[in-house]
Structures are given as C-alpha cells and as structure tokens.
Write a protein that holds these residues in place. Sequence first.
Motif, short mmCIF file in Angstrom:
data_model
loop_
_atom_site.label_atom_id
_atom_site.label_comp_id
_atom_site.label_asym_id
_atom_site.label_seq_id
_atom_site.Cartn_x
_atom_site.Cartn_y
_atom_site.Cartn_z
N PHE A 140 0.87 -1.18 0.00
CA PHE A 140 0.00 0.00 0.00
C PHE A 140 0.91 1.24 0.00
CE2 PHE A 140 -2.24 -3.45 2.05
CZ PHE A 140 -3.49 -3.41 1.46
N THR A 141 0.76 2.09 -1.01
CA THR A 141 1.74 3.16 -1.22
C THR A 141 1.06 4.48 -1.53
OG1 THR A 141 3.23 1.49 -2.17
CG2 THR A 141 3.82 3.79 -2.49
N MET A 142 1.60 5.56 -0.94
CA MET A 142 1.12 6.92 -1.20
C MET A 142 2.21 7.68 -1.97
SD MET A 142 -1.76 6.64 0.37
CE MET A 142 -1.94 4.85 0.64
N LYS A 143 1.82 8.32 -3.07
CA LYS A 143 2.75 9.08 -3.89
C LYS A 143 2.10 10.40 -4.30
CE LYS A 143 4.85 4.88 -5.86
NZ LYS A 143 6.21 5.00 -5.34
N SER A 144 2.96 11.40 -4.64
CA SER A 144 2.38 12.70 -4.99
C SER A 144 3.23 13.50 -5.97
CB SER A 144 2.15 13.54 -3.72
OG SER A 144 3.38 13.85 -3.11
N GLY A 145 3.98 12.82 -6.82
CA GLY A 145 4.74 13.56 -7.83
C GLY A 145 6.23 13.48 -7.60
N ARG A 146 6.96 13.60 -8.69
CA ARG A 146 8.41 13.37 -8.65
C ARG A 146 9.17 14.63 -9.08
NH1 ARG A 146 10.64 7.95 -9.80
NH2 ARG A 146 12.87 8.04 -10.24
N GLY A 147 9.96 15.20 -8.17
CA GLY A 147 10.87 16.28 -8.51
C GLY A 147 10.20 17.49 -9.14
N GLU A 148 10.87 18.07 -10.11
CA GLU A 148 10.39 19.30 -10.74
C GLU A 148 9.04 19.10 -11.42
OE1 GLU A 148 13.40 20.73 -13.35
OE2 GLU A 148 14.83 21.19 -11.75
N ASP A 149 8.85 17.97 -12.06
CA ASP A 149 7.56 17.72 -12.72
C ASP A 149 6.44 17.64 -11.69
OD1 ASP A 149 6.35 17.06 -15.43
OD2 ASP A 149 5.64 15.36 -14.27
N LYS B 28 3.74 -10.65 1.18
CA LYS B 28 5.07 -10.33 0.67
C LYS B 28 5.06 -8.94 0.02
CE LYS B 28 7.16 -14.16 1.73
NZ LYS B 28 8.27 -14.18 2.72
N GLY B 29 6.18 -8.24 0.13
CA GLY B 29 6.29 -6.90 -0.44
C GLY B 29 7.42 -6.15 0.23
N HIS B 30 7.92 -5.11 -0.43
CA HIS B 30 9.04 -4.35 0.13
C HIS B 30 8.60 -3.56 1.36
CE1 HIS B 30 11.36 -4.29 -3.97
NE2 HIS B 30 11.09 -5.50 -3.54
N GLY B 31 7.38 -3.03 1.34
CA GLY B 31 6.85 -2.28 2.47
C GLY B 31 5.39 -2.59 2.66
N GLY B 32 4.95 -2.72 3.91
CA GLY B 32 3.52 -2.93 4.17
C GLY B 32 2.72 -1.71 3.79
N ILE B 33 3.04 -0.58 4.41
CA ILE B 33 2.46 0.71 4.03
C ILE B 33 3.61 1.68 3.84
CG2 ILE B 33 2.06 1.22 6.49
CD1 ILE B 33 -0.07 2.59 3.58
N THR B 34 3.66 2.31 2.67
CA THR B 34 4.80 3.14 2.28
C THR B 34 4.33 4.52 1.83
OG1 THR B 34 6.05 1.19 1.56
CG2 THR B 34 6.76 3.32 0.69
N CYS B 35 5.09 5.53 2.22
CA CYS B 35 4.94 6.87 1.66
C CYS B 35 6.17 7.18 0.83
CB CYS B 35 4.79 7.92 2.76
SG CYS B 35 3.21 7.90 3.60
N PHE C 285 8.91 4.88 4.94
CA PHE C 285 8.88 6.24 4.42
C PHE C 285 10.10 6.45 3.53
CE2 PHE C 285 7.01 6.01 8.59
CZ PHE C 285 5.83 6.72 8.49
N LYS C 286 9.85 6.94 2.31
CA LYS C 286 10.96 7.18 1.38
C LYS C 286 10.82 8.57 0.77
CE LYS C 286 9.87 3.72 -1.32
NZ LYS C 286 9.93 2.75 -2.44
N THR C 287 11.92 9.15 0.44
CA THR C 287 11.98 10.33 -0.42
C THR C 287 13.44 10.50 -0.81
OG1 THR C 287 11.26 12.63 -0.70
CG2 THR C 287 12.23 12.06 1.43
N ARG C 288 13.75 11.55 -1.54
CA ARG C 288 15.13 11.81 -1.98
C ARG C 288 15.33 13.33 -2.00
NH1 ARG C 288 14.68 7.13 -1.05
NH2 ARG C 288 14.74 5.39 -2.52
N ARG C 289 16.57 13.78 -1.97
CA ARG C 289 16.82 15.22 -2.00
C ARG C 289 16.16 15.91 -3.20
NH1 ARG C 289 22.31 14.56 0.60
NH2 ARG C 289 22.33 15.93 2.43
N PRO C 290 16.19 15.37 -4.39
CA PRO C 290 15.57 16.12 -5.51
C PRO C 290 14.10 15.81 -5.72
CG PRO C 290 16.95 14.35 -6.37
CD PRO C 290 16.95 14.20 -4.89
N ARG C 291 13.43 15.17 -4.76
CA ARG C 291 12.03 14.80 -4.98
C ARG C 291 11.06 15.90 -4.58
NH1 ARG C 291 12.09 9.06 -5.98
NH2 ARG C 291 13.75 9.02 -7.52
N GLY C 292 11.42 16.75 -3.61
CA GLY C 292 10.54 17.84 -3.19
C GLY C 292 9.38 17.38 -2.33
N GLY C 293 8.62 18.35 -1.82
CA GLY C 293 7.42 18.06 -1.04
C GLY C 293 7.75 17.31 0.24
N GLY C 294 6.95 16.27 0.54
CA GLY C 294 7.20 15.48 1.74
C GLY C 294 5.94 14.85 2.26
N GLY C 295 5.92 14.61 3.58
CA GLY C 295 4.76 13.99 4.22
C GLY C 295 4.53 14.58 5.60
#
Length: 512
Positions: free
Chosen positions: A291-300, A320-327, A354-364
Amino acid sequence: MRLFLSLFSILFVLSCQEKTKIGPDFSQLETIPTKEQVGHLVLPDTIAKVSAPFNMPVFEKPKFPKRQINILDELGSSSEMATAAIQNAIDQLSTAGGGTVIIPKGDWKTGRIILKSNVNLHVEEGAVVHFSTNVKDYQPAVFNRVESIEVMSLGACIYANNQENIAITGKGKLIGPFGGEIKERAYTQPIETLVDLSKTAEERIHNGSQEDWIFPPKFISPINCKNVYIEGVSLENTAFWNIVPTYCDHVIIRGVYVNSYGIPRGDGIDVESSKNVLIEYCTLNTGDDCFTMKSGRGEDGLKVNKSTENVVVRYCLAQKGHGGITCGSETAGTIRNLYVHDCVFEGTVVGIRFKTRRPRGGGGEHLYYDRIRMNLEATCIKWDMLGTPAYVGELAERLPVREVNALTPFYRDISISNIIVENGTHFLKVYGIPESPLTNLTIDNVNATCYNLVIIHDAENVNIKNANIKTPDSIIELLGAKNISFNKVVFDLNKAALQKPDDVLFEDCSFK
C-alpha cells in the motif's frame, strides 16, 4: 472516625498514583486484529462509517442504471479477442446514461479497456480476463503518469480519463500482460534519463513506436476521475503497478486481492496525488511496495503540485512486499492526512516505510498509524530519505549539508500507536537528511520482539513511550539527532547492558 477514613483514602489514592506503570497497555493491544480477521476473505457487504483524525466524506457504494450488456451476447464465443466488444458495450451504455457491462464466466482475451462515466465493468465469478502482451493492443498513447512523471504512454490495461461514477466489480480474475513483447521491451533505465522534462506532458510521447523500450501499462489506473469504485476482483501478473488512482477524488477500493510477487515494480495499490480515498479489506502479495502513497516526482511533480490527502487504509492484509504501508519516494505534491489502522503485515520486508530523496521535493505530514500487527523480514519502522547514487548521484551522500530549496523534501508530525511486532530486525531506523531532518515523531504503546534496537540519523523530537522492546541488541545509534526520548519503556535485553547515549532522555524506563 470519618475524618480518619477520608485522610486514609486520600493517602491511599496518592500512593497508587505514585506507582508509575512502565510498558504498554496490553488491554489495548489484545484487540488488534490477526491476519485471519483482515483482508479480502472477510469483506463485509456494507461500508462502515469512517472515523479518522481529520475530516473525511461519507463513503457509499455507487448506483448505476439497470441497463446491462453481456459481452457473450455481443461475441457469441469467448475464443475471440474481446476488446472491441467490451469497449463498444462501455461506450454504448455511457452514451445512454450508464449501466453495467458484464463479463461472464469463461476465459476472455482483450487489449486496453477504457472506462466511461456511469459504467460498472462487472467481472463475474469464474470469469478470467487475459490482457494482451502485445504493445499494439495498448496504442495509441494516452495521458498518463509513470513513476509520478507525466507522459503520453500505453496507459493502463483498464484506463479512464476525466470520467465520473465508474466501477470495476465482481469476483472474477484479471490476468495482466507480464510476458511476451510487453515484458521484453520494458524500460530498465531511471525514468529521468528517458523523458525530456523540458517538453510539455503532451509532447512526451512514448508509445513504443519510436523506441525499442516501453513504459509498460499499469493494471487499473483512472486519472482525473471522480467517484471511482473497485471491489472484489483479483489481479495477477501485472506488467507494472497494479491499482493506481491518479488525480482522482473520492475513491473506494475494497475486497481486492493482488498477487504480483516476484514481479519488479509490482506495487499493489498506489494512491497518486488523489484525495478522499478509502481502502479496506484488501490483500496484497506484491513484488514491490504493498500500500503506497505518492504525490509527484521532482520538478515535474512540483509543477503539477497535487497532494495525496485524506486517505484511510483499514482492515487490510499485506503479505510479501518491500513495504507494508509506504509513503514515497515520490513526494513532490506532499502526502498528508493519512490514517492506517487495524491492518496486518505478514511476511513483508519493512512494516511502516517512508521514502523520499533530496531532488524529490514536497514530503509527508500529519500521518497516523494505529492498531497494526507486524511479522516482518526486516525493519519495523523505517525512513530512507537519501536514496542511492544509482538514482540521485552524489545527492545520496549525507554530507556535505546542502542548502534547502524547493526540491528539499521533509517528513514531520507523525504518530504511530498500538503496535505489535511479532518479529523484525531493527525496531526503528531513521536515515534523514541533515538539512531537513525527520521532525516530530511519536511512537506510543508498543509490544515488539526484534533483533535490533534503534538507529536514528538526522531526526528531531522523537519520543518512544509506553513500550516493551524485547531484543538481544543493546545499542542505540545516533547521528545528527536531537531531542530523542524514551518514556515508560521496558528494555528486555536478556540482561545485556544498554549503551545509553548521553544526549537521550530516559524517563521512567526499565532495563532487564
């Protein structure tokens, strides 16, 4: 005599109050569901009222006109390619004001299906729908979002754009196109190296006719839609992410079973920049995050600037899965107002992720997790905010500290409560960003059995309280961490001596 008794009563109450209870409230934990009490096999007929820490709409099953078209009446045989018959039935009913397209018992073959307003695509029990593995059956290109970047691509096996009141229901099975040409031509490079972000989304055409690679179709993905309902179907063998509402408002996903274990990028349910979403009684067994929440990638994603917000996930089972609930890791539009409760993660790698990266922007922010049972292969609760050099280059390095800008993501104001960890490696791992640390995390009322304690890098205001942590580990590792505290925690370390960092507050804790 009465005065004596009154004074005695007061002293007795005060003495009781002075005895500090250490550890979790087990009466709260005893009612957390088991794996047999959640997931698609126990789906109720009705949708119970949603209660959340933020305002949510009333969710009800949609209604459709009584018109019906059975595709067997249109084709006469399930041996033919059914794409045209299914699409013609959808178009005809939508034009007439709505109704239900029935795919009856039998084996059916089809290419891309495009849902239209006021139509319910009903896949009857015993029906098995096989989606084509040929690229041509998903052309021409349609507006889409791939890994949270807008493009014109093959879209999804079941696709809709700018439609209202649409549904996919029934107890039938959908078999995805992970094979043949679709699998052979699936892209392997980071998406940023393939898409020209200087072009508009309409100019970013990747339909398989100009390149030797493709963006494989998702399984079910409505975009820009309102009032979306998905119930009861089973999905197997997806070529990409399974169920992905994108830019949608008012979405209900219930009683769905997904099996994509062993398939790369085989996410279960990804909520992409959508709001007012209810996910309940689903079972996911996936090749990536469940189960994953996403909201856009970087500049786009910043340009689009659409959040994922007001989402409730309840009574679900992650296998089975990498994350049970992921942002994340796509967080540009921000993920906020997420409430996950009464769920079980059984055999998942990471539990709450919880995942993100320096050039991804935004957050949770304003993320709530309550009444969750976990039996895991690895970490129980984990933040990874830096990523790997393969995707973000030197920005994956913790140092040097970078200047904060629009692409600097954050995570803050997160509550995790009433948790049972039956098995796991580290109880908590936080790898934050020095210039944007994880901020304001509370973990309350936990009974955990795991192999390791805590790693916290670049985080502020982390409080773990009312917990019992059983582990042979005795190390709490801190780096760039501030205001870390443990309150009323039992550390069951099998008589090992806890190595207490000087700058961590231990209040009313027990060590044994």
